[in-house]
Design an enzyme around this catalytic site. Structure first.
Site, short mmCIF file in Angstrom:
data_model
loop_
_atom_site.label_atom_id
_atom_site.label_comp_id
_atom_site.label_asym_id
_atom_site.label_seq_id
_atom_site.Cartn_x
_atom_site.Cartn_y
_atom_site.Cartn_z
N SER A 261 -0.54 5.96 21.35
CA SER A 261 -0.70 7.32 21.82
C SER A 261 -1.49 7.21 23.34
O SER A 261 -1.13 6.61 24.31
CB SER A 261 -1.42 8.45 20.96
OG SER A 261 -1.45 9.51 21.35
N ASP B 271 9.32 12.59 18.46
CA ASP B 271 7.87 12.85 18.60
C ASP B 271 7.49 14.29 18.84
O ASP B 271 8.18 14.82 19.63
CB ASP B 271 7.44 12.08 20.06
CG ASP B 271 5.96 11.72 20.10
OD1 ASP B 271 5.07 12.76 19.55
OD2 ASP B 271 5.46 10.58 20.59
N HIS C 108 5.46 11.36 16.03
CA HIS C 108 4.24 10.67 16.70
C HIS C 108 3.73 9.45 15.99
O HIS C 108 3.20 8.48 16.32
CB HIS C 108 3.20 11.68 17.01
CG HIS C 108 2.24 10.88 17.97
ND1 HIS C 108 2.58 10.80 19.27
CD2 HIS C 108 1.04 10.87 18.01
CE1 HIS C 108 1.67 10.31 19.93
NE2 HIS C 108 0.47 10.10 19.15
#
Length: 800
Positions: A668, A741, A775
């Site tokens: 991330s 995601d 994610h």
């Protein structure tokens, strides 16, 4: 260095060409042994501390789990067949035991192939409710804790699309449930419909700052499907499965009983829906009913909220944070902004807090005003309340003790909330006569449980505080040798009985019942270490300084058989990190790492590779500091490089590593960090970036902790974007991203476009898109393949 890098580039490019159409792979034996483990159960303990529930679940999901039907609407991801979130995580077994017993008891009568979630104790804490998801829907089950027997009490027709579909009645003899409407229409298959016209959106000229959200409504068909999927009817069901209708069909987003059980607050979603914000900002109405279903009062009407002022301390106007006051039978409490919700407007007071007593025939009463943004109230089992406020720009937090008899207040705490060394801890809580959580006060005394981070290490503590004088007395400080103790709860303050979790680098976290007066502890659980193969890996928290004097830390791992004295072999180094923003150097340099934290390898770090002959610096501190009026991101790149350089030099000075064989990785925002480090420095031989965002113009109204928009500081957005500087990136990079995601800002498109730019500019880059993953990655097949990809990549770039 140039020769080694050239060899790495050639090997990497050959490796890339050979892998275009591969099937799922598993990592090497050393890593697979750690990754393919049996997950110990999670533990749920009731407030009375007499019952423990052990919930068992598979270590990973499967691709089949992720391949279920899914609709993405209004910020939700829903399985339209089972009517529960498609991202739900399920347990497949339950066991129970009393805290003082030694053996768990298998719960009898569980459903076949259970998919258990939404577990909660009844108010009297004698029963446990849970939902079970079948192949057709969601059903409600009850466990009698004394007999350890489960019983189904509804069909699989509950609607869990907006979260937990039930709430207990106060008497513990029934539950209020959301069910699918009896005459529910079929969902619309928009792929087969010819459009009746274009999608048109209009701006009314008002300034707003909305971030980039995923899974939003896109067209009228989405709106209709959202309405169908979130519509429910309300029923009550007793413990024998008898049902009675309470309310007709509506979009029920929230159900909340008053503490005395005599009122029910129902929050419903209203139209118009939005295509630019998720359902949390749709119009909503909150209405209070009596137990006969009669309307008492519409207590709140929130309009569509598409317009928000800039800044993390800005809020919407109107009543917000509305909920029942836990220390009163039936009183609502809520806040309203006094500055229009705009943090950039000057105001003596930012928020006003009101209380409103049922049946709401008298106007709400002003309870307190805050000079910063209101952040909640903790009520006590005496005549006090603790009001909290904070302000993001300064990182300040304040707590006030308010005497409910006379309205007088005293400040308890005033500090930078990132200053962990000054953290006073959290008040110990209990359940009051209404079964609601309140701060535990006895004889004018309350108790604070703190993490106990200090410059000399971590020492959790318990303080007793006199509520009249606010003076504190230290009752206990944890000083375990070669172990970490986490204080979970105070069972009996007068006897000194507490519940703790103890762990060490090689001892899996287990619960202990401890007497802090005699210092005797008794194990409550006996979970074994599932990672025995790395129990002898060397682990140390190292401290070092950045070139500007900021103190940094990281947890260093070395292979179990590495001779730290001789240091004959220079190891390759892997650094895993995640940048964090601070407003001053002092808090940025504080240490929150403990060498006695259990070593829990997972795909979210490089720790696995300590078993393969690598040195690993995990959770390396990467502070980004902006003091005074300077924002952290004003100097993001030089600070990022300085952090990395300090980390490498620190491990190199210990004599363990080859500085020409260093890799960096992150997930991330850590992926964003990795791409920038490879672009703006020559410190690394390669990097691994997972599920990142690389073009900040695609997140133009802020990202991470950046409050300014692109048009405020275009040079910051452009400088920080690896995509804008793709022509400078020549170091091997492995890009990994889930192809579904759902995190705001980290669209899969970010990795796809960055890869395309790097590839066309001749950079040595490889992209791996993981099917069905959001994610965070969940499927065993994908996680094992990620570990294999990383292992192959690191072997090529750092060892061969």
């Amino acid at each position: 260095m140039r020769l080694k890098l050239t060899i790495c580039l050639l090997a990497f490019l050959n490796f890339y060409e050979a892998q275009e159409n591969i099937t799922y792979q598993k990592p090497s034996a050393e890593i697979l042994k750690l990754a393919d483990y049996e997950r110990p159960p999670s533990v749920l303990i009731n407030n009375k501390k007499d019952w423990m529930v052990f919930a068992y679940r598979p270590t990973y999901k499967t691709l089949e789990d992720l391949s279920q039907q899914e609709m993405k609407l209004g910020g939700l991801r829903i399985n339209p067949v089972t009517n529960i979130s498609s991202t739900a995580t399920y347990s497949n077994n339950l066991k129970v035991r009393k805290l003082n017993d030694k053996t768990e008891v298998q719960v009898k009568g569980l459903p076949t192939n259970p998919k258990i979630t939404n577990t909660s104790f009844s108010p009297d804490e004698k029963k446990l409710a849970f939902t079970n998801t079948t192949n057709k829907g969601v059903e409600l089950w009850i466990v009698d804790l004394e007999t350890a027997t489960a019983k189904k009490i509804t069909n699989d027709n509950l609607n869990a699309n907006l979260g937990n579909p039930y709430v207990w009645y106060k008497d513990s003899q029934g539950l209020l449930i959301r069910t699918l409407p009896q005459n529910r229409p079929a969902l619309i298959d928009s792929s087969k419909d010819m459009p009746a016209g274009p999608i048109v959106s209009t701006a009314d000229g008002k300034v707003s700052q909305n971030r980039t959200y995923q899974d939003l409504l896109k067209n009228p068909q989405d709106e209709k499907n959202f309405e169908i999927l979130t519509s429910s009817e309300l029923y009550n069901v007793d413990l024998n499965g008898n049902v009675k209708k309470v309310k007709d069909q509506d979009l029920y987003a929230g159900l909340s009983f008053s503490p005395d059980g005599n009122y029910l607050m129902v929050t419903t979603i209203k139209k118009p829906f939005s295509y630019i914000v998720p359902l949390s900002r749709f119009p909503m109405t909150s209405t209070v009913y009596d137990m006969k279903g009669n309307t008492v009062k519409v207590v709140n009407e929130v309009p569509l909220n598409e317009i928000m002022p800039k800044g993390f301390s800005s809020v919407r106007t109107g009543k917000r944070d509305m909920g029942w006051r836990s220390d009163k039978p039936a009183t609502l409490v809520y806040a309203e902004a006094l500055d229009g919700g705009d943090q950039y407007k000057n105001a003596e007071y930012r928020d006003e807090i009101f209380t409103w007593e049922a049946p709401f025939t008298v106007a709400p009463k002003s309870f307190y005003k805050t000079k910063q943004r209101y952040s909640g109230t903790s009520w006590t089992n005496d005549h006090y309340a603790i009001v909290n406020e904070g302000w993001y720009d300064t990182r300040n937090t304040k707590s006030f003790l308010v005497d409910l008899n006379n309205g007088e207040s005293k400040i308890i705490d005033d500090r930078n909330y990132q200053d962990v060394y000054s953290d006073p801890g959290n008040f110990n809580t209990t359940k009051n006569e209404f079964g609601r959580t309140v701060v535990d006060m006895k004889n004018g005394k309350s108790y604070l449980i703190g993490d106990g981070f200090t410059k000399d290490g971590q020492h959790p503590f318990i303080d007793e505080m006199d509520m009249k004088t606010l003076k504190k007395k230290r009752l206990y400080t944890s000083n375990l040798k070669n172990a970490k103790e986490e204080i979970i709860d105070i069972i009996n303050p007068s006897k000194g009985e507490v519940l703790t979790i103890q762990q060490s680098a090689s001892q899996y976290p287990n619960y202990f019942k401890k007497n802090i007066k005699s210092n005797k502890a008794e194990a409550v659980t006996q979970f074994a270490n599932p990672f025995e193969s790395i129990k002898d890996v060397y682990k140390e928290v190292i401290t070092y300084k950045r070139n500007d004097g900021v103190t940094l830390t990281g947890t260093l791992y070395l292979p179990a058989n590495y001779d730290r004295k001789a240091k004959k072999e220079k190891l390759p180094l892997l650094i895993w990190a995640y940048p964090t923003e601070y407003k001053d150097k002092n808090t940025a340099g504080q240490n929150t790492q403990n060498p006695n934290d259990f070593t829990f390898p997972n795909y979210g770090s490089f720790v696995y590779w300590a078993a393969k002959g690598y040195a690993v610096l995990d959770d390396a501190a990467f502070p980004i500091i902006g003091e005074g009026k300077t924002e952290p991101n004003d100097t993001f790149i030089p600070q990022l490089v300085a952090n990395a350089e300090a980390a490498i030099n620190a491990v190199d000075q210990l004599g363990y590593i080859d500085k020409t064989k260093v890799a960096v990785g992150g997930h991330s925002y850590g992926a964003f960090m990795t791409a920038n480090l490879l672009t703006h420095s020559k410190l690394f031989a390669c990097g691994i970036a997972r599920s990142g965002a690389y073009n900040r113009t695609l997140t133009p109204f802020g990202f991470q902790s950046e409050q300014r928009n692109y048009w405020d500081v275009p040079e910051i957005y452009n400088t920080m974007s690896p995509f804008m500087n793709a022509d400078k990136m020549k170091t091997p990079l492995l890009l990994i991203h889930g192809d579904a995601d759902n995190n705001p800002g980290t669209f899969t498109l970010q990795t796809e476009r960055y890869f395309q730019a790097l590839k066309n500019l001749g950079a040595p880059v490889k992209m791996v898109l993981l099917p069905k993953e959001a994610h965070g990655y969940q499927a065993k097949e994908n996680i094992f393949h990620v570990l294999w990809e990383q292992d192959q990549f690191l072997e090529k770039c750092l060892k061969k």
